[in-house]
Write an enzyme that holds these catalytic residues in place. Structure first.
Site, PDB file in Angstrom:
ATOM      1  CB  THR A  53      -0.942   0.157   0.956  1.00 10.88           C
ATOM      2  OG1 THR A  53       0.096  -0.096   2.939  1.00 10.88           O
ATOM      3  CG2 THR A  53      -1.441  -1.317   1.047  1.00 10.88           C
ATOM      4  N   GLY A  54       2.441   0.845   0.377  1.00 10.86           N
ATOM      5  CA  GLY A  54       3.081   2.425   0.232  1.00 10.86           C
ATOM      6  C   GLY A  54       3.165   2.303  -1.007  1.00 10.86           C
ATOM      7  CG  ASP A  81       6.008  -8.938   3.960  1.00 11.12           C
ATOM      8  OD1 ASP A  81       5.987  -8.877   5.268  1.00 11.12           O
ATOM      9  OD2 ASP A  81       5.205 -10.041   3.923  1.00 11.12           O
ATOM     10  CB  SER A 141      -0.785  -1.945   9.556  1.00 15.33           C
ATOM     11  OG  SER A 141      -1.831  -2.350   9.163  1.00 15.33           O
ATOM     12  CB  ALA A 167       2.328   2.510  14.224  1.00 12.40           C
ATOM     13  CE1 TYR A 218      -4.737  -1.048  11.214  1.00 15.84           C
ATOM     14  CE2 TYR A 218      -6.285  -0.092  12.077  1.00 15.84           C
ATOM     15  CZ  TYR A 218      -5.172  -0.017  11.494  1.00 15.84           C
ATOM     16  OH  TYR A 218      -4.403   0.869  11.426  1.00 15.84           O
ATOM     17  CE  LYS A 262      -2.153  -1.480  13.598  1.00 16.48           C
ATOM     18  NZ  LYS A 262      -0.519  -0.790  13.105  1.00 16.48           N
TER      19      LYS A 262
END
Ligand code: UDP
Length: 328
Positions: free
Chosen positions: A39-40, A60, A79, A118, A149, A153
Site C-alpha cells: 500500500t506504500g 515484508d 500496516s 503504531a 485490523y 493491533k
C-alpha cells in the site's frame, strides 16, 4: 564526530511512515526505511533516496527482518490502514500486526533498540464511551470486516507489553486517531480522499449511513510531533494521539463542498458493517506526559491537503479503482 543515531522505520513509503522518515532525517538521524510497497508508494520518499543518511529496503516485515549494524530505535508503522484495505488484503493485515511485530520485537531485543509501535483508535472498536481514554478496553467485533485490523493491533499491543514486562524491552505504544494530510492515497477509500477525489472529478459525495457518525481529524504534522515526543518520553503505556475536534461526517462533507467549491451534493449510501458511531480521543495523557496538543486546525490542514490532491496528475485523480496492490 558523534555517529548519527540509527532508526528503522517500517512502512516508510506509506503516508505516516514517509512523514516520519522526513522528520527523523531533519533531526539528523540515519533512517533505514522498510516497506513491501503493497500500500506504500516510493514516490512518497523518492526525495530521500539521494541522501547518504537514508537507505531503503523493499521487504515484508512478516518475514524475518535483518538489518546490519546497530539500531537505536525502531518505529513499526507497516500496516494496511483503511477499511477498504482490510477487505481487500485481510490476511496481510493480520500478518503484519502479528508475525511482523514478533519479528520487530525480536530485532529490537537483539539490537537493544527502543521500539515504538503504531496502534490505533480501532482498538476501541465501536466505542460506547466518548471521548475514549486509554483506560477504555473497547467494543470490538473480532469476526467483522474490521476484525482483521482491530485484533491484529490489539495483539500487537499485547505482544509489545509482554516484551516490555518479560524481557525489559523499551517500548512505546501510540494509539493513532484519524489522521490526514498530503501523501494519503487518493483511492484508499477513506472519507477525506474519497470526498476530495469525488469533488475533483465532479461527482456527488458518498456519505455512508445518515452521516451522523463522528470522527476527529488530526493533521499529519501534529501527529508526527506527538510520536516524536512519545518516543523520547519514558512512558511505556499506550498514549492517544489525535485531534479532539469532533465532527459528524455530514458536517465534514459540507466543509469539503465549501472548500472545493464543487456544485455536487451529498448522496447517502448504506453504512458499512461495524462502522464506529463516534470517535474522539481523550488526550489528557498526551497533554500531561508529552506537553503535546494539536496546533493545526481543520481549515488550515484541509487547505494544504486539498492543494496536494489537486496537484496530482489528472489520470490519478480520474482513476477510481481501489486496487493496484502488489500482493504477489
Ligand atoms: N465514509 C463516508 N463516505 C466515504 C468513505 C467513508 O461517509 O466515501 C464514512 C465511514 O463510513 C466512516 C467515516 O466516513 O463513518 C470515516 O471513514 P474512514 O474510512 O475514513 O475511516 P474510519 O474512521 O472508519 O476507520
Amino acid at each position: 564526530m558523534i555517529p548519527r543515531k540509527r532508526i528503522l522505520i517500517t512502512g516508510a513509503a506509506g503516508f505516516l511512515g514517509s512523514h516520519l522518515s522526513d522528520r527523523f532525517i531533519k533531526e539528523g538521524f540515519h533512517v533505514i526505511g522498510m516497506d513491501n510497497l503493497i500500500t506504500g508508494d516510493l514516490r512518497n520518499i523518492e526525495h530521500l533516496f539521494p541522501l547518504e543518511n537514508f537507505e531503503f529496503y523493499n521487504h515484508d516485515v512478516s518475514k524475518f527482518v535483518y538489518v546490519a549494524g546497530e539500531l537505536d530505535y525502531i518505529l513499526h508503522f507497516a500496516s494496511p490502514a483503511s477499511p477498504i484495505d482490510y477487505l481487500k488484503i485481510p490476511i496481510q493485515t493480520l500478518k503484519v500486526g502479528s508475525l511482523g511485530i514478533h519479528n520487530l520485537l525480536g530485532l529490537a531485543r537483539s539490537k537493544k533498540s527502543r521500539i515504538l509501535i503504531a496502534s490505533t483508535s480501532e482498538v476501541y472498536g465501536d466505542p460506547t464511551v466518548n471521548p475514549q481514554p486509554e483506560e477504555y478496553w473497547g467494543n470490538v467485533n473480532p469476526v467483522g470486516p474490521r476484525g482483521v485490523y482491530d485484533e491484529a493491533k490489539r495483539f500487537q499491543e499485547a505482544m509489545t507489553m509482554a516484551y516490555h514486562t518479560f524481557h525489559g524491552l523499551e517500548t512505546r505504544i501510540v494509539r493513532i486517531f484519524n489522521t490526514y494530510g498530503p501523501r494519503m492515497r487518493l483511492n484508499d477509500g477513506r472519507v477525506l480522499p474519497a470526498f476530495i477525489g469525488q469533488a475533483l472529478r465532479g461527482e456527488d459525495l458518498t456519505v455512508f449511513g445518515d452521516g451522523s457518525q463522528t470522527r476527529s481529524f488530526c493533521y499529519v504534522d501534529d501527529l508526527v510531533e506527538g510520536i516524536y515526543r512519545l518516543l523520547f518520553s519514558d512512558y511505556s503505556m499506550p498514549v492517544n494521539i489525535g485531534n479532539p475536534d469532533e465532527i459528524t461526517i455530514k458536517e465534514f462533507g459540507e466543509e469539503i463542498i465549501k472548500l472545493t467549491g464543487t456544485k455536487q451534493k451529498m448522496i447517502y449510501n448504506p453504512l458499512p458493517t461495524d462502522d464506529p458511531k463516534q470517535r474522539r480521543p481523550d488526550i489528557t495523557k498526551a497533554r500531561n506526559i508529552l506537553s503535546w496538543e494539536p496546533k493545526v486546525n481543520r481549515a488550515e490542514g484541509l487547505k494544504i491537503t486539498y492543494d496536494y490532491f489537486k496537484s496530482l496528475p489528472e489520470h490519478e485523480i480520474k482513476h477510481k479503482d481501489f486496487t493496484y496492490y502488489n500482493t504477489k
